[in-house]
Enzyme design. Structure first.
Site, PDB file in Angstrom:
ATOM      1  N   ASP A  66     -41.877  72.247  41.443  1.00 51.15           N
ATOM      2  CA  ASP A  66     -43.194  72.678  40.985  1.00 51.15           C
ATOM      3  C   ASP A  66     -44.113  71.464  41.074  1.00 51.15           C
ATOM      4  OD1 ASP A  66     -45.361  73.925  39.882  1.00 51.15           O
ATOM      5  OD2 ASP A  66     -44.450  74.340  37.937  1.00 51.15           O
ATOM      6  N   TRP A  80     -43.002  73.219  31.212  1.00 53.16           N
ATOM      7  CA  TRP A  80     -44.164  74.106  31.066  1.00 53.16           C
ATOM      8  C   TRP A  80     -43.646  75.438  30.530  1.00 53.16           C
ATOM      9  CZ3 TRP A  80     -46.175  77.631  35.356  1.00 53.16           C
ATOM     10  CH2 TRP A  80     -47.422  78.183  35.016  1.00 53.16           C
ATOM     11  N   LYS A  89     -55.804  71.408  39.578  1.00 56.03           N
ATOM     12  CA  LYS A  89     -56.116  70.111  38.974  1.00 56.03           C
ATOM     13  C   LYS A  89     -56.743  69.155  39.980  1.00 56.03           C
ATOM     14  CE  LYS A  89     -53.989  71.219  35.061  1.00 56.03           C
ATOM     15  NZ  LYS A  89     -53.366  72.506  35.382  1.00 56.03           N
TER      16      LYS A  89
END
Length: 413
Positions: A222, A141, A258
């Site tokens: 993460d 990311w 999400k």
């Protein structure tokens, strides 16, 4: 003679964020068959944002709660949220939780968790001879680079994605873990690797844990997609739980953007697993100091929503059904795209990686020229590295995308 105030003439113009720039171009496009495969946000089969039914229900509960006020939350967040969030990712029977060895803080979604975790390491981690560096997967990311640079920790990369196999470069990754100086920090994606969708197997996770323990490294997890990746909250947390069980020193960044569809509410948490209860208390005290200087108190609404879901078994079961709906739709799009490319269109190349990858994103394996051709000529908006958001595909547009991709691969766009 007067002294002139700062006029900021020396401030350079920063480039726009690539993903948001892509979205802006998509919105301005008037082509009727345009497709946005850039932004990582769930869309239903009608290409609309989806408010989870369970979120609608708990919103009504909060609206009708006569005792609700808008006072500040504690600096470290809503306790009923942070404790339940820790159990969700670590497991209620985790030795870290039963031993009171987890310092949990509510954050501004996963980005805030990454920042607070990075800031804490910058202040208190005893970096070894490798220096103030963090190892990030290549690719990762993109915001990871900015987050660590902003706290004066230099990001460097380890091999992760193998373009030849469109899969995991496992041995080069493992070799980097082995040859890196002791006590390095390695950032790991807990599940549904962003942007590749390529995850280690459980056996490979075990080997990764072995080397991290052997070299005294620190795991910076993460986790933005728990449940959203496979539809299984427990399965998607396996790597984190296994590392805790094996005593790997670690922290976990957690997001509910999400898996609860709460993108704009910015609900997240940071969990630092400590070796002792006393160490966890000291760590939490310092996280509180860092948080106080930046945001003072985290926002309440999203945390209250998630807290209600996590602490009520009926609501929790409804949430799991909603998650399976989202994950299931994305999995079906993977299967259909694979079928169209492999069986119907006979697109050159092997497309098994489409169904082997997991989560919201897929690395198609196409080059930057093909990616740009898709955007410029077919009005399909994706990043130039060939990454697509599977959530942007639906039963109405998947055939057009597959046909456009087929032409791009053949050089016929």
């Amino acid at each position: 003679m007067s002294v002139q105030a700062e006029s900021w003439h020396g401030v350079p113009q920063a480039p726009p964020d690539s993903i948001f720039k892509l979205t802006a171009a998509y919105k301005e496009d008037t082509f009727p068959q345009k497709i946005n495969l850039g932004v990582g946000a769930y869309r239903d089969d009608e290409d609309k944002p989806w408010v989870l039914p369970v979120v609608k229900k708990v919103t009504e509960i909060l609206l009708n709660d006569p005792g609700l006020d808008h006072e500040y939350l504690p600096i470290t967040g809503l306790p009923s949220f942070t404790s339940a969030a820790a159990k969700l990712i670590l497991g209620a029977d985790s030795p870290a939780i039963t031993g009171d060895r987890v310092a949990s803080v509510q954050t501004i979604s996963g980005t805030g968790a990454n920042h607070l975790g990075a800031l804490f390491l910058s202040r208190f981690y005893g970096f070894g001879e490798g220096g103030r560096k963090v190892w990030l997967s290549n690719p990762t990311w993109v915001n990871h680079f900015a987050i660590f640079n902003n706290v004066s920790i230099e990001p460097i990369t380890y091999p992760y994605y193998d373009p030849d196999t469109i899969g995991l470069a496992f041995q080069p990754f493992l070799n980097t873990l082995r040859t890196a100086a002791p006590r390095c920090v390695f950032l790991l994606h807990a599940c549904a690797h962003n942007p590749t969708g390529v995850d280690p197997t459980r056996e490979q996770w075990g080997q990764i844990a072995d080397v991290i323990l052997e070299k005294g490294h620190y795991a910076f997890f993460d986790c933005a997609y728990q449940g959203f990746a496979s539809g299984d909250l427990e399965g998607d947390a396996w790597a984190v739980r296994e590392f805790v069980k094996r005593g790997v020193p670690l922290l976990v960044c957690q997001s509910f953007a999400k898996n609860a569809g709460l993108y704009g509410e910015r609900v997240g948490a940071l969990h630092v697993v400590a070796p002792t209860k006393e160490a966890a208390q000291r760590i939490k005290s310092q996280l509180s100091v860092l948080q106080r200087s930046e945001i003072s108190n985290p926002p309440a609404h999203g945390a209250r929503l998630v807290s209600l879901i996590l602490n009520d078994q009926t609501l929790f079961d409804e949430w799991k059904r909603d998650i399976r709906t989202m994950a299931g739709r994305i999995i079906e799009m993977r299967k259909e795209l694979f079928r169209l490319l492999s069986e119907e269109l006979k697109t050159p190349g092997n497309w098994e990686h489409i169904v082997n990858q997991i989560g919201m994103f897929s690395f198609t394996g196409i080059n930057s020229e093909a990616s740009q051709a898709l955007t410029e000529k077919a009005h399909v908006y994706l990043t130039t590295n060939g990454r697509i958001s599977m959530a942007g595909l639906n039963t109405h547009n998947i055939r057009y995308f597959a046909e456009s991709l087929d032409k791009a691969v053949r050089g016929q766009l």
